[in-house]
Design a protein around this motif. Structure first.
Motif, PDB file in Angstrom:
ATOM      1  N   PRO A  15       0.859  -0.891  -0.141  1.00  0.00           N
ATOM      2  CA  PRO A  15       0.042  -0.121   0.327  1.00  0.00           C
ATOM      3  C   PRO A  15       0.748   1.547   0.522  1.00  0.00           C
ATOM      4  O   PRO A  15       1.910   1.263  -0.012  1.00  0.00           O
ATOM      5  CB  PRO A  15      -0.971   0.006   1.080  1.00  0.00           C
ATOM      6  N   ALA A  16      -0.276   2.177  -0.077  1.00  0.00           N
ATOM      7  CA  ALA A  16       0.643   3.788  -0.537  1.00  0.00           C
ATOM      8  C   ALA A  16       1.964   3.847   1.256  1.00  0.00           C
ATOM      9  O   ALA A  16       1.198   3.824   2.109  1.00  0.00           O
ATOM     10  CB  ALA A  16      -0.224   4.568  -0.774  1.00  0.00           C
ATOM     11  N   PRO A  17       2.954   4.861   1.555  1.00  0.00           N
ATOM     12  CA  PRO A  17       3.321   4.390   2.632  1.00  0.00           C
ATOM     13  C   PRO A  17       2.154   5.640   3.627  1.00  0.00           C
ATOM     14  O   PRO A  17       1.730   6.843   3.376  1.00  0.00           O
ATOM     15  CB  PRO A  17       4.297   5.014   2.484  1.00  0.00           C
ATOM     16  N   LEU A  18       2.306   5.071   4.945  1.00  0.00           N
ATOM     17  CA  LEU A  18       1.226   6.009   5.299  1.00  0.00           C
ATOM     18  C   LEU A  18       2.104   6.315   6.453  1.00  0.00           C
ATOM     19  O   LEU A  18       3.108   6.049   7.032  1.00  0.00           O
ATOM     20  CB  LEU A  18       0.505   5.243   6.395  1.00  0.00           C
ATOM     21  N   LEU A  19       2.452   7.859   6.418  1.00  0.00           N
ATOM     22  CA  LEU A  19       3.538   8.349   6.613  1.00  0.00           C
ATOM     23  C   LEU A  19       3.612   9.305   8.110  1.00  0.00           C
ATOM     24  O   LEU A  19       2.223   9.189   8.740  1.00  0.00           O
ATOM     25  CB  LEU A  19       4.028  10.244   6.122  1.00  0.00           C
ATOM     26  N   PHE A  20       4.178   8.960   9.173  1.00  0.00           N
ATOM     27  CA  PHE A  20       4.029   8.861  10.684  1.00  0.00           C
ATOM     28  C   PHE A  20       4.155  10.444  11.474  1.00  0.00           C
ATOM     29  O   PHE A  20       5.022  11.169  10.139  1.00  0.00           O
ATOM     30  CB  PHE A  20       5.038   8.061  10.978  1.00  0.00           C
ATOM     31  N   GLU A  21       3.361  10.616  12.357  1.00  0.00           N
ATOM     32  CA  GLU A  21       3.200  12.497  12.086  1.00  0.00           C
ATOM     33  C   GLU A  21       3.638  12.264  13.630  1.00  0.00           C
ATOM     34  O   GLU A  21       3.776  11.472  14.303  1.00  0.00           O
ATOM     35  CB  GLU A  21       1.590  12.434  12.252  1.00  0.00           C
ATOM     36  N   PRO A  22       4.564  13.101  13.677  1.00  0.00           N
ATOM     37  CA  PRO A  22       5.072  14.092  14.840  1.00  0.00           C
ATOM     38  C   PRO A  22       4.352  13.699  16.506  1.00  0.00           C
ATOM     39  O   PRO A  22       2.978  13.751  15.741  1.00  0.00           O
ATOM     40  CB  PRO A  22       5.670  15.403  14.750  1.00  0.00           C
ATOM     41  N   ALA A  23       4.747  13.086  17.235  1.00  0.00           N
ATOM     42  CA  ALA A  23       3.514  13.212  18.017  1.00  0.00           C
ATOM     43  C   ALA A  23       2.860  14.526  18.873  1.00  0.00           C
ATOM     44  O   ALA A  23       1.789  14.518  18.952  1.00  0.00           O
ATOM     45  CB  ALA A  23       4.050  12.595  20.151  1.00  0.00           C
ATOM     46  N   GLU A  24       3.570  15.594  18.353  1.00  0.00           N
ATOM     47  CA  GLU A  24       2.541  16.985  19.184  1.00  0.00           C
ATOM     48  C   GLU A  24       1.869  17.284  18.130  1.00  0.00           C
ATOM     49  O   GLU A  24       0.123  17.567  18.482  1.00  0.00           O
ATOM     50  CB  GLU A  24       3.535  18.147  19.419  1.00  0.00           C
ATOM     51  N   VAL A  25       1.735  16.626  16.923  1.00  0.00           N
ATOM     52  CA  VAL A  25       0.934  17.129  15.371  1.00  0.00           C
ATOM     53  C   VAL A  25      -0.416  16.076  15.909  1.00  0.00           C
ATOM     54  O   VAL A  25      -1.533  16.292  15.677  1.00  0.00           O
ATOM     55  CB  VAL A  25       1.509  16.998  14.374  1.00  0.00           C
ATOM     56  N   ALA A  26      -0.201  14.519  16.124  1.00  0.00           N
ATOM     57  CA  ALA A  26      -0.608  13.504  16.011  1.00  0.00           C
ATOM     58  C   ALA A  26      -2.081  14.303  17.592  1.00  0.00           C
ATOM     59  O   ALA A  26      -2.380  13.386  17.369  1.00  0.00           O
ATOM     60  CB  ALA A  26      -0.131  12.243  16.155  1.00  0.00           C
ATOM     61  N   ALA A  27      -1.129  14.721  18.309  1.00  0.00           N
ATOM     62  CA  ALA A  27      -1.482  14.560  19.625  1.00  0.00           C
ATOM     63  C   ALA A  27      -3.325  15.704  19.054  1.00  0.00           C
ATOM     64  O   ALA A  27      -4.212  15.087  19.995  1.00  0.00           O
ATOM     65  CB  ALA A  27      -1.306  15.549  20.349  1.00  0.00           C
ATOM     66  N   ASP A  28      -3.521  16.656  18.472  1.00  0.00           N
ATOM     67  CA  ASP A  28      -3.927  17.413  17.764  1.00  0.00           C
ATOM     68  C   ASP A  28      -5.290  16.910  17.631  1.00  0.00           C
ATOM     69  O   ASP A  28      -4.995  16.186  16.041  1.00  0.00           O
ATOM     70  CB  ASP A  28      -3.883  18.455  16.740  1.00  0.00           C
ATOM     71  N   PRO A  29      -6.851  16.368  17.859  1.00  0.00           N
ATOM     72  CA  PRO A  29      -7.476  15.016  17.286  1.00  0.00           C
ATOM     73  C   PRO A  29      -7.758  16.472  15.555  1.00  0.00           C
ATOM     74  O   PRO A  29      -8.622  14.915  15.088  1.00  0.00           O
ATOM     75  CB  PRO A  29      -9.242  16.017  18.261  1.00  0.00           C
ATOM     76  N   GLU A  30      -7.927  17.399  15.807  1.00  0.00           N
ATOM     77  CA  GLU A  30      -8.507  18.071  13.994  1.00  0.00           C
ATOM     78  C   GLU A  30      -7.524  17.674  13.384  1.00  0.00           C
ATOM     79  O   GLU A  30      -7.848  17.363  12.323  1.00  0.00           O
ATOM     80  CB  GLU A  30      -8.381  19.456  13.891  1.00  0.00           C
ATOM     81  N   HIS A  31      -6.231  17.173  13.272  1.00  0.00           N
ATOM     82  CA  HIS A  31      -5.389  17.157  12.793  1.00  0.00           C
ATOM     83  C   HIS A  31      -5.275  15.258  11.602  1.00  0.00           C
ATOM     84  O   HIS A  31      -4.878  14.586  12.819  1.00  0.00           O
ATOM     85  CB  HIS A  31      -3.745  17.410  13.580  1.00  0.00           C
ATOM     86  N   PHE A  32      -5.420  14.825  10.731  1.00  0.00           N
ATOM     87  CA  PHE A  32      -5.338  13.435  10.356  1.00  0.00           C
ATOM     88  C   PHE A  32      -4.224  13.332   8.888  1.00  0.00           C
ATOM     89  O   PHE A  32      -4.765  14.294   7.847  1.00  0.00           O
ATOM     90  CB  PHE A  32      -6.493  13.402   9.563  1.00  0.00           C
ATOM     91  N   PHE A  33      -2.825  13.516   9.512  1.00  0.00           N
ATOM     92  CA  PHE A  33      -1.866  13.419   8.210  1.00  0.00           C
ATOM     93  C   PHE A  33      -1.847  14.150   7.122  1.00  0.00           C
ATOM     94  O   PHE A  33      -2.269  14.099   6.161  1.00  0.00           O
ATOM     95  CB  PHE A  33      -2.530  11.663   7.681  1.00  0.00           C
ATOM     96  N   ASP A  34      -2.136  16.077   8.045  1.00  0.00           N
ATOM     97  CA  ASP A  34      -1.716  16.751   7.172  1.00  0.00           C
ATOM     98  C   ASP A  34      -3.157  16.625   6.515  1.00  0.00           C
ATOM     99  O   ASP A  34      -3.093  17.835   5.254  1.00  0.00           O
ATOM    100  CB  ASP A  34      -0.395  16.686   6.909  1.00  0.00           C
ATOM    101  N   LEU A  35      -4.143  16.195   6.368  1.00  0.00           N
ATOM    102  CA  LEU A  35      -5.371  16.262   5.112  1.00  0.00           C
ATOM    103  C   LEU A  35      -6.286  17.713   5.244  1.00  0.00           C
ATOM    104  O   LEU A  35      -6.217  18.428   4.867  1.00  0.00           O
ATOM    105  CB  LEU A  35      -6.696  15.144   5.350  1.00  0.00           C
ATOM    106  N   GLU A  36      -5.801  18.321   6.623  1.00  0.00           N
ATOM    107  CA  GLU A  36      -6.938  19.300   6.486  1.00  0.00           C
ATOM    108  C   GLU A  36      -5.608  20.808   6.079  1.00  0.00           C
ATOM    109  O   GLU A  36      -6.543  21.582   6.193  1.00  0.00           O
ATOM    110  CB  GLU A  36      -7.540  19.751   8.109  1.00  0.00           C
ATOM    111  N   SER A  37      -4.550  20.628   5.194  1.00  0.00           N
ATOM    112  CA  SER A  37      -4.331  21.776   4.852  1.00  0.00           C
ATOM    113  C   SER A  37      -4.042  21.687   3.481  1.00  0.00           C
ATOM    114  O   SER A  37      -3.311  22.520   3.130  1.00  0.00           O
ATOM    115  CB  SER A  37      -2.611  21.447   5.565  1.00  0.00           C
ATOM    116  N   ILE A  38      -4.552  20.470   3.568  1.00  0.00           N
ATOM    117  CA  ILE A  38      -4.541  20.678   1.468  1.00  0.00           C
ATOM    118  C   ILE A  38      -5.889  21.102   0.909  1.00  0.00           C
ATOM    119  O   ILE A  38      -6.873  20.557   1.274  1.00  0.00           O
ATOM    120  CB  ILE A  38      -4.629  19.254   1.000  1.00  0.00           C
ATOM    121  N   ASP A  39      -6.249  22.557   0.655  1.00  0.00           N
ATOM    122  CA  ASP A  39      -6.529  23.412  -0.105  1.00  0.00           C
ATOM    123  C   ASP A  39      -7.477  23.009  -1.161  1.00  0.00           C
ATOM    124  O   ASP A  39      -8.680  22.852  -1.550  1.00  0.00           O
ATOM    125  CB  ASP A  39      -6.023  25.001   0.177  1.00  0.00           C
ATOM    126  N   ASP A  40      -6.561  22.260  -2.323  1.00  0.00           N
ATOM    127  CA  ASP A  40      -7.312  21.709  -3.247  1.00  0.00           C
ATOM    128  C   ASP A  40      -8.711  21.052  -3.046  1.00  0.00           C
ATOM    129  O   ASP A  40      -7.575  19.421  -2.646  1.00  0.00           O
ATOM    130  CB  ASP A  40      -5.831  21.943  -4.652  1.00  0.00           C
TER     131      ASP A  40
END
Length: 122
Positions: A15-40
């Motif tokens: 499968p496509a690699p699941l990039l691991f998130e830094p602990a401080e970012v992963a602790a944010d419940p709104e953060h999910f594999f940086d999807l929230e930062s994709i505007d397009d």
């Protein structure tokens, strides 16, 4: 992008690699594999689809390992073998599902020993 899990004699694709998130970012419940930062929306759909397929492939593979472990634990040659009821309790399954997983695991293990592809999941 990941592809669906192959069955029987099809080669297994990674499968496509699941990039691991830094602990401080992963602790944010709104953060999910940086999807929230994709505007397009096209890029968002592509990455979200890639993650979905990767998670499905990972879940399918994990189920296969569960089945193989269940089959090994139920092996009558083991002095410490477990009953399907014991396996069900440990895995939080029903006893009927544990029996099916033991059979599926036996199929997978016999295929691995004989060099065949994996069997269809339960």
């Amino acid at each position: 992008m990941a592809e669906q899990t192959p069955r029987r004699n099809e080669p297994r694709l990674r499968p496509a690699p699941l990039l691991f998130e830094p602990a401080e970012v992963a602790a944010d419940p709104e953060h999910f594999f940086d999807l929230e930062s994709i505007d397009d929306p096209r890029a968002l759909l592509a990455r979200a689809t890639e993650l979905t397929l990767a998670f499905r492939a990972a879940a399918d593979r994990a189920v296969e390992f569960q089945a193989m472990a269940a089959a090994q634990l139920a092996d009558p040659r083991r002095f410490d073998r477990l009953t399907p009821a014991d396996i069900a309790e440990r895995a939080e399954w029903t006893e009927d599902y544990a029996k099916k997983m033991v059979e599926f695991g036996r199929d997978l293990l016999s295929g691995a020993e004989g060099g065949h592809g994996s069997a269809d999941p339960v």
